[in-house]
Motif scaffolding. Structure first.
Motif, mmCIF file in Angstrom:
data_model
loop_
_atom_site.group_PDB
_atom_site.id
_atom_site.type_symbol
_atom_site.label_atom_id
_atom_site.label_comp_id
_atom_site.label_asym_id
_atom_site.label_seq_id
_atom_site.Cartn_x
_atom_site.Cartn_y
_atom_site.Cartn_z
ATOM 1 N N THR A 52 56.375 51.610 62.859
ATOM 2 C CA THR A 52 57.244 52.171 61.825
ATOM 3 C C THR A 52 56.412 53.004 60.859
ATOM 4 O O THR A 52 55.179 52.902 60.839
ATOM 5 N N GLU A 53 57.092 53.781 60.035
ATOM 6 C CA GLU A 53 56.374 54.597 59.055
ATOM 7 C C GLU A 53 55.723 53.744 57.971
ATOM 8 O O GLU A 53 54.864 54.222 57.234
ATOM 9 N N ALA A 54 56.149 52.482 57.894
ATOM 10 C CA ALA A 54 55.598 51.581 56.876
ATOM 11 C C ALA A 54 54.410 50.774 57.392
ATOM 12 O O ALA A 54 53.931 49.868 56.722
ATOM 13 N N LYS B 205 66.083 48.536 56.702
ATOM 14 C CA LYS B 205 65.107 49.602 56.842
ATOM 15 C C LYS B 205 63.690 49.073 56.592
ATOM 16 O O LYS B 205 63.502 48.151 55.794
ATOM 17 N N ASP C 220 57.362 42.011 51.715
ATOM 18 C CA ASP C 220 55.948 41.988 52.083
ATOM 19 C C ASP C 220 55.616 40.711 52.848
ATOM 20 O O ASP C 220 55.744 39.603 52.324
ATOM 21 N N GLU D 62 61.347 50.238 54.814
ATOM 22 C CA GLU D 62 60.978 50.314 53.401
ATOM 23 C C GLU D 62 61.683 49.253 52.557
ATOM 24 O O GLU D 62 61.319 49.000 51.406
ATOM 25 N N GLU D 63 62.730 48.611 53.121
ATOM 26 C CA GLU D 63 63.437 47.554 52.408
ATOM 27 C C GLU D 63 62.920 46.164 52.771
ATOM 28 O O GLU D 63 63.334 45.168 52.185
ATOM 29 N N LYS D 64 62.013 46.115 53.722
ATOM 30 C CA LYS D 64 61.497 44.836 54.191
ATOM 31 C C LYS D 64 60.528 44.243 53.172
ATOM 32 O O LYS D 64 59.720 44.960 52.594
#
Length: 380
Positions: A240-242, A184, A190, A186-188
C-alpha cells in the motif's frame, strides 16, 4: 428474554472493526450506546455508522460520567488496559478487557479487588474456555480419557500485521460483515506497537496458548523461558502507499516451558515468525493416549466447524468427535458477559484465570533474563 445491556466500545482499531463491531451489531443483547477513541473523528465515524442514538466521545471520563453506559469493552493498546478498566470499575461500570488483561500481577490484583468492592463484573480476553471443543477436552482429560497427562505443546506464532496479505484480508473481513467505514490504508491505526516495548508475541499470542493449557490442565506451578529478537525490523502495510518499516524493540521469539505439577509439562513457542505449519495446533499427550482438536473454516465468512480427536494407545486408533455447538470467536466473551449481567448470574469463566495468565507472562521475561525458573503464586 434477557434485556439488552448498554455497552461502550473503547478503541476503534483493527480488532474492533473486524470482530467486536460486527458482534455488537448482530447480537440483540448488546446495545451500543457509545464509541470512545482518542481520535474523536474515528469515534464519530463509527457512532454515525451504528446509529440508533449511539454517541461519540473523545474523552473517556466524560463518557463514564454520562450515566449512559453499563459496560465498557476496552480494545486499546495493552499498556492502557489497567488504567481504563480501573476508571470504569470505580464508576460502577462492568468491564471487559481485551487481551492481555494487564501487564503486571499487581495490576490484576488491584482490578479484581476493585471490581469486588464496587459490585461489578470483570472479564478479560481471551475467553477460550467458552469454546465447546476446549470444554469437551477439559472434561475428557479430567475423566482420564488419555490417562495421566505427561506433556503438551501449543505453538503460538504468526507474522501478524507484517504479512503481505494483511490489508486485503482486513478489508474483506469488514466488507463481509457489512462494515463500510475506516477501510483505507491511511485510516488504519498504527500496528507498530505489536513489535515494540509493551507488545510482543507473548502478550499477544502466547496468551491464547497459556489460557487454553491452564484451562485444560489447571494452574501452572513454575515457568522457565528463553527469549530474544530474531528480526530487528519489520515492514507494515505491505503493498500500500502507507507501507513503512519499523524497528523491533520487544522480543519477537520466546520459547517457554510450564511446569504444571505432577510431572506434567507444557511447551509453547511464541513468535512473530512462521507463516505456516503442517502440525496440529496443539496436543496433550498422556500415558494412555493423545487428545487434540482441529477446525476448518474461513476467517472472512466465519463459516467453520471443529472436531475433537482422541487417540487411544490400547486400540491404536483415532476417534473423531464432531463439535455440534456454536464455536467461539474473539468477541464471544463480550456477549457472554452482557448476558450474565442481564440475567444477574456468574460468568462461566473466571477473571482469576486471567490474573494467573498475567503472572505467567510477566515471569516469562524474568525467567529469560535471570536464567532461573519462576514460581507461580496464583491459582484459580
Amino acid at each position: 428474554m434477557a434485556r439488552a445491556v448498554k455497552i461502550a466500545f473503547v478503541g476503534t482499531g483493527d480488532v474492533f472493526l473486524k470482530y467486536y463491531l460486527p458482534e455488537g451489531i448482530e447480537k440483540a443483547i448488546l446495545d451500543i450506546v457509545a464509541i470512545c477513541d482518542v481520535d474523536y473523528k474515528r469515534a464519530e465515524t463509527v457512532a454515525k455508522f451504528v446509529g440508533n442514538g449511539c454517541r461519540a466521545y473523545g474523552d473517556y471520563n466524560e463518557m463514564l460520567d454520562s450515566g449512559e453506559v453499563e459496560m465498557v469493552v476496552i480494545l486499546t493498546p495493552p499498556t492502557t488496559h489497567y488504567s481504563l478498566a480501573m476508571l470504569a470499575i470505580k464508576n460502577g461500570i462492568h468491564a471487559y478487557v481485551e487481551k492481555p488483561f494487564c501487564r503486571h500481577l499487581t495490576e490484576a490484583d488491584n482490578l479484581i479487588e476493585a471490581a469486588n468492592a464496587n459490585g461489578v463484573k470483570l472479564m478479560a480476553a481471551p475467553t477460550l474456555m467458552l469454546d465447546p471443543p476446549n470444554r469437551m477436552m477439559r472434561e475428557m482429560i479430567a475423566e482420564g480419557a488419555i490417562g495421566h497427562v505427561a506433556f503438551a505443546t501449543d505453538p503460538a506464532f504468526q507474522l501478524g500485521s507484517a504479512i503481505s496479505a494483511y490489508m486485503d484480508r482486513f478489508v474483506s473481513q469488514l466488507e463481509h460483515s457489512g462494515i463500510t467505514i475506516l477501510q483505507k490504508p491511511e485510516e488504519k491505526t498504527d500496528a507498530s506497537w505489536y513489535y515494540q516495548k509493551g507488545g510482543g508475541p507473548v502478550y499477544d499470542l502466547a496468551v491464547y496458548s497459556i489460557t487454553r493449557m491452564t484451562g485444560l490442565l489447571g494452574p501452572a506451578k513454575k515457568v522457565f523461558a528463553y527469549s530474544g529478537i530474531v528480526d530487528g525490523s519489520r515492514t507494515l502495510l505491505q503493498g500500500t502507499e502507507a507501507e513503512r518499516s519499523i524497528e523491533v524493540t520487544e522480543d519477537d521469539n520466546t520459547s517457554l516451558l510450564l511446569d504444571m505439577g505432577a510431572s506434567r509439562f507444557v511447551h509453547i513457542n511464541a513468535a512473530w515468525h512462521g507463516g505456516a505449519t503442517k502440525n496440529q495446533s496443539f496436543e496433550v499427550i498422556g500415558s494412555r493416549g493423545t487428545i487434540t482438536q482441529s477446525s476448518v473454516g474461513d476467517i472472512v465468512t466465519r463459516e467453520n466447524s471443529a472436531m475433537v480427536h482422541i487417540y487411544r494407545n490400547e486400540s491404536k486408533e483415532w476417534q473423531d468427535i464432531p463439535v455440534k455447538e456454536d464455536l467461539w470467536w474473539i468477541p464471544t466473551g463480550v456477549t457472554h458477559l452482557a448476558d450474565c449481567i442481564s440475567r444477574g448470574v456468574e460468568t462461566d469463566i473466571s477473571v482469576e484465570q486471567a490474573r494467573h495468565v498475567v503472572e505467567i507472562m510477566e515471569k516469562i521475561y524474568i525467567a529469560s533474563k535471570t536464567g532461573e525458573s519462576q514460581e507461580i503464586t496464583t491459582a484459580f
